[in-house]
Design an enzyme around this catalytic site. Structure first.
Site, PDB file in Angstrom:
ATOM      1  N   HIS A   1      -7.482  -9.162   6.088  1.00 42.43           N
ATOM      2  CA  HIS A   1      -7.453  -8.059   5.115  1.00 42.43           C
ATOM      3  C   HIS A   1      -6.000  -7.740   4.721  1.00 42.43           C
ATOM      4  O   HIS A   1      -5.687  -7.610   3.529  1.00 42.43           O
ATOM      5  CB  HIS A   1      -8.143  -6.838   5.738  1.00 42.43           C
ATOM      6  CG  HIS A   1      -8.212  -5.645   4.843  1.00 42.43           C
ATOM      7  ND1 HIS A   1      -9.396  -5.139   4.353  1.00 42.43           N
ATOM      8  CD2 HIS A   1      -7.240  -4.833   4.359  1.00 42.43           C
ATOM      9  CE1 HIS A   1      -9.139  -4.082   3.592  1.00 42.43           C
ATOM     10  NE2 HIS A   1      -7.829  -3.872   3.588  1.00 42.43           N
ATOM     11  N   GLU A   2      -5.129  -7.621   5.723  1.00 43.05           N
ATOM     12  CA  GLU A   2      -3.734  -7.248   5.448  1.00 43.05           C
ATOM     13  C   GLU A   2      -2.986  -8.394   4.754  1.00 43.05           C
ATOM     14  O   GLU A   2      -2.174  -8.159   3.859  1.00 43.05           O
ATOM     15  CB  GLU A   2      -3.017  -6.837   6.738  1.00 43.05           C
ATOM     16  CG  GLU A   2      -3.660  -5.656   7.478  1.00 43.05           C
ATOM     17  CD  GLU A   2      -3.953  -4.461   6.587  1.00 43.05           C
ATOM     18  OE1 GLU A   2      -3.201  -4.222   5.617  1.00 43.05           O
ATOM     19  OE2 GLU A   2      -4.949  -3.757   6.843  1.00 43.05           O
TER      20      GLU A   2
ATOM     21  N   HIS B   1      -3.565  -8.384   1.138  1.00 44.80           N
ATOM     22  CA  HIS B   1      -2.763  -7.385   0.418  1.00 44.80           C
ATOM     23  C   HIS B   1      -1.431  -7.978  -0.045  1.00 44.80           C
ATOM     24  O   HIS B   1      -0.923  -7.619  -1.107  1.00 44.80           O
ATOM     25  CB  HIS B   1      -2.465  -6.182   1.324  1.00 44.80           C
ATOM     26  CG  HIS B   1      -3.534  -5.125   1.303  1.00 44.80           C
ATOM     27  ND1 HIS B   1      -3.904  -4.468   0.143  1.00 44.80           N
ATOM     28  CD2 HIS B   1      -4.286  -4.590   2.291  1.00 44.80           C
ATOM     29  CE1 HIS B   1      -4.851  -3.574   0.435  1.00 44.80           C
ATOM     30  NE2 HIS B   1      -5.109  -3.632   1.729  1.00 44.80           N
TER      31      HIS B   1
ATOM     32  N   GLN C   1       0.816  -1.216   0.000  1.00 49.47           N
ATOM     33  CA  GLN C   1       0.000   0.000   0.000  1.00 49.47           C
ATOM     34  C   GLN C   1       0.853   1.271   0.000  1.00 49.47           C
ATOM     35  O   GLN C   1       0.365   2.340  -0.332  1.00 49.47           O
ATOM     36  CB  GLN C   1      -0.945   0.022   1.212  1.00 49.47           C
ATOM     37  CG  GLN C   1      -2.000  -1.074   1.139  1.00 49.47           C
ATOM     38  CD  GLN C   1      -2.972  -0.951   2.295  1.00 49.47           C
ATOM     39  OE1 GLN C   1      -2.701  -1.443   3.386  1.00 49.47           O
ATOM     40  NE2 GLN C   1      -4.092  -0.278   2.065  1.00 49.47           N
TER      41      GLN C   1
ATOM     42  N   LEU D   1      -7.672   1.579   2.881  1.00 48.00           N
ATOM     43  CA  LEU D   1      -7.004   2.852   2.582  1.00 48.00           C
ATOM     44  C   LEU D   1      -6.615   2.939   1.106  1.00 48.00           C
ATOM     45  O   LEU D   1      -6.344   4.022   0.603  1.00 48.00           O
ATOM     46  CB  LEU D   1      -5.757   3.014   3.466  1.00 48.00           C
ATOM     47  CG  LEU D   1      -6.028   3.063   4.975  1.00 48.00           C
ATOM     48  CD1 LEU D   1      -4.715   3.080   5.750  1.00 48.00           C
ATOM     49  CD2 LEU D   1      -6.873   4.276   5.348  1.00 48.00           C
TER      50      LEU D   1
HETATM   51 ZN    ZN Z   1      -6.562  -2.517   2.628  1.00 45.82          ZN
END
Ligand code: ZN
Length: 186
Positions: A139-140, A143, A49, A98
């Site tokens: 969730h992470e 990623h 991210q 985000l």
């Molecule tokens: Zn995220």
């Protein structure tokens, strides 16, 4: 603090690489990730991210018992319980990202997760958890495999995602935002 990449940036959509050595660069990256996550603000942030394709995420969560869960996971593994069938309960099972700021959608996740990872000193640790922290980890972890939560939504919600994406000009490389300067999260 580092700019946060928005959906469409290639680093968000490919598998991240394992961390081989914990160098000063890695320590600086993690320190920046904590600062960026706190400023966003977010409950988690993965290295892709902030444009770095490495298997690292940070998390920050205060649970129902007022206990703070804050840390960094390097080269994580995640074991999950099975996901209950049926639609998500939108009050308790909605999440945001985000890298797709300003939106939230319902998503079913496993209730229980066991995280096994390395900390910044290269020490292994394990966290066996349920509920929101388990959701954050899922969730992470996604990623790090090039998966955004918007890739996991129902067909109806996915259409909304595509509409928002089109309206904002996202879904293509080159978009990012800076916490504290751009206000994309409510
Ligand atoms: Zn995220």
């Amino acid at each position: 603090m580092r700019p946060i990449c928005i959906s469409g940036e290639p680093v968000l959509h490919r598998k991240a690489e394992s961390v081989v050595n914990i160098t000063d660069d890695i320590r600086a990256l993690v320190s920046d990730m904590f600062e960026t996550m706190d400023a966003a603000p977010g409950v988690g942030l993965a290295a892709p991210q902030v444009g770095v394709g490495l298997r690292i995420f940070t998390y920050n969560w205060v649970d129902e018992a007022n206990e703070l869960w804050r840390g960094v996971a390097l080269n994580p593994e995640l074991l999950l319980s099975s996901i209950e069938p049926g639609p998500p309960n939108l009050d308790e099972e909605s999440e945001g990202c985000l890298s797709f700021p300003g939106e939230r959608f319902g998503l079913k996740r496993a209730d229980r997760a066991v995280l096994r990872a390395m900390d910044l000193d290269g020490k292994s640790f394990e966290i066996d958890t349920r509920g929101w922290l388990a959701r954050i980890f899922q969730h992470e972890f996604d990623h790090l495999n090039g998966v955004l939560y918007i890739d996991r939504l129902s067909e109806t919600d996915h259409k909304i995602v595509q509409r928002v994406s089109k309206k904002m000009g996202w879904g293509v490389p080159g978009h990012s935002w800076k916490p504290g300067e751009d206000f994309l999260e409510p």
